[in-house]
Motif scaffolding. Structure first.
Motif, short mmCIF file in Angstrom:
data_model
loop_
_atom_site.label_atom_id
_atom_site.label_comp_id
_atom_site.label_asym_id
_atom_site.label_seq_id
_atom_site.Cartn_x
_atom_site.Cartn_y
_atom_site.Cartn_z
N GLU A 194 -2.95 0.37 -3.90
CA GLU A 194 -2.03 -0.75 -4.07
C GLU A 194 -1.20 -0.49 -5.32
O GLU A 194 -1.69 0.07 -6.28
N VAL A 195 0.06 -0.90 -5.26
CA VAL A 195 0.93 -0.77 -6.43
C VAL A 195 1.54 -2.11 -6.73
O VAL A 195 1.66 -2.97 -5.85
N GLU A 196 1.94 -2.30 -7.97
CA GLU A 196 2.57 -3.55 -8.37
C GLU A 196 3.94 -3.67 -7.74
O GLU A 196 4.56 -2.68 -7.35
N VAL A 230 6.63 -1.52 -9.35
CA VAL A 230 6.56 -0.10 -8.99
C VAL A 230 7.17 0.12 -7.61
O VAL A 230 7.93 1.06 -7.39
N MET A 231 6.86 -0.77 -6.69
CA MET A 231 7.41 -0.66 -5.34
C MET A 231 8.92 -0.81 -5.36
O MET A 231 9.64 -0.11 -4.65
N GLN A 232 9.44 -1.68 -6.22
CA GLN A 232 10.89 -1.84 -6.34
C GLN A 232 11.54 -0.56 -6.86
O GLN A 232 12.60 -0.16 -6.37
N VAL A 233 10.89 0.09 -7.80
CA VAL A 233 11.41 1.35 -8.32
C VAL A 233 11.40 2.42 -7.23
O VAL A 233 12.37 3.16 -7.06
N LEU A 234 10.31 2.49 -6.47
CA LEU A 234 10.23 3.46 -5.39
C LEU A 234 11.31 3.22 -4.34
O LEU A 234 11.95 4.16 -3.86
N ARG A 235 11.52 1.99 -3.99
CA ARG A 235 12.55 1.68 -2.99
C ARG A 235 13.95 1.95 -3.51
O ARG A 235 14.80 2.43 -2.78
N SER A 236 14.20 1.66 -4.78
CA SER A 236 15.53 1.94 -5.32
C SER A 236 15.77 3.44 -5.38
O SER A 236 16.89 3.91 -5.14
N GLU A 237 14.74 4.22 -5.67
CA GLU A 237 14.86 5.68 -5.66
C GLU A 237 15.15 6.18 -4.25
O GLU A 237 15.96 7.07 -4.03
N MET A 296 0.84 -1.18 0.00
CA MET A 296 0.00 0.00 0.00
C MET A 296 0.88 1.24 0.00
O MET A 296 1.87 1.30 0.72
N VAL A 297 0.49 2.22 -0.78
CA VAL A 297 1.21 3.49 -0.88
C VAL A 297 0.20 4.60 -0.70
O VAL A 297 -0.90 4.54 -1.24
N ARG A 298 0.58 5.61 0.11
CA ARG A 298 -0.31 6.76 0.29
C ARG A 298 0.27 7.95 -0.45
O ARG A 298 1.45 8.26 -0.35
N ILE A 299 -0.59 8.64 -1.20
CA ILE A 299 -0.19 9.83 -1.94
C ILE A 299 -0.53 11.03 -1.07
O ILE A 299 -1.68 11.25 -0.73
N LYS A 300 0.50 11.79 -0.71
CA LYS A 300 0.32 12.88 0.24
C LYS A 300 -0.63 13.95 -0.28
O LYS A 300 -1.48 14.44 0.45
N ALA A 301 -0.49 14.34 -1.54
CA ALA A 301 -1.28 15.45 -2.08
C ALA A 301 -2.78 15.18 -2.01
O ALA A 301 -3.56 16.07 -1.73
N THR A 302 -3.17 13.93 -2.25
CA THR A 302 -4.60 13.61 -2.28
C THR A 302 -5.05 12.81 -1.08
O THR A 302 -6.25 12.68 -0.85
N GLY A 303 -4.12 12.23 -0.34
CA GLY A 303 -4.48 11.39 0.78
C GLY A 303 -4.94 10.01 0.35
O GLY A 303 -5.36 9.20 1.17
N GLU A 304 -4.86 9.73 -0.93
CA GLU A 304 -5.32 8.47 -1.47
C GLU A 304 -4.36 7.34 -1.11
O GLU A 304 -3.15 7.49 -1.16
#
Length: 135
Positions: free
Chosen positions: A12-14, A17-24, A1-9
Motif C-alpha cells: 500500500e502507498v500513501e 505517493v500515488m499522485q506522484v506516480l500518476r503525474s509521472e 495497492m502497487v506491485r513492484i516488478k523486481a521483487t513481486g512485492e
C-alpha cells in the motif's frame, strides 16, 4: 495497492505517493512522439505503461533502465569519504583548498600565515594516506 516488478512485492502507498506516480505516468505519456502514439491507420495505439506488459525483446522503450554503471563512482566517493575522515583538521583544510579547489601551496601558505614547507609536508602526508586508501 502497487506491485513492484523486481521483487513481486505488493504494498500500500500513501495518496501523495500515488499522485506522484500518476503525474509521472501522465508526463511520460505526453513525452511520447506522435509516431509512437499513432498506428498506420491513424488510430491511437495504447502505450505501454507497465513493465509487466513490456515484451522481453523491446530495446527502444522509454521504460528501460539507465545503462550507466555507477558502481565505480560510488566506490570512489566512499573511498574519498574514508580519506577525508582519516585527515586531521589542518590536513582537511589543506586538502579542500589545494587539492579540491586548486589553490597553490604558496598562496595557501601566505593566506594562512604558515610556511610553504609545512603546507608541502601536509600535502605529502595526504598523498601517502590517499595511496594507502586508494591502493
Amino acid at each position: 495497492m502497487v506491485r513492484i516488478k523486481a521483487t513481486g512485492e505488493i504494498t500500500e502507498v500513501e495518496r501523495s505517493v500515488m499522485q506522484v506516480l500518476r503525474s509521472e505516468e501522465k508526463r511520460l505519456r505526453r513525452t511520447l512522439s506522435p509516431e509512437q502514439g499513432q498506428s498506420r491507420e491513424g488510430k491511437a495505439v495504447p502505450t505501454v505503461l507497465s513493465l509487466d506488459l513490456l515484451p522481453e525483446n523491446v530495446t527502444d522503450s522509454i521504460w528501460l533502465a539507465d545503462t550507466r554503471d555507477y558502481t565505480e563512482e560510488i566506490a570512489t566517493k566512499m573511498l574519498e569519504r574514508i580519506l577525508r575522515e582519516s585527515l586531521t583538521p589542518t590536513q582537511y583544510r589543506i586538502y579542500q583548498a589545494c587539492i579540491l579547489n586548486g589553490i597553490s601551496y604558496k598562496a595557501y601558505a601566505d593566506q594562512m600565515g604558515v610556511s610553504y614547507q609545512s603546507v608541502q609536508n601536509a600535502i605529502r602526508l595526504i598523498q601517502k594516506k590517499a595511496k594507502n586508501i586508494f591502493g
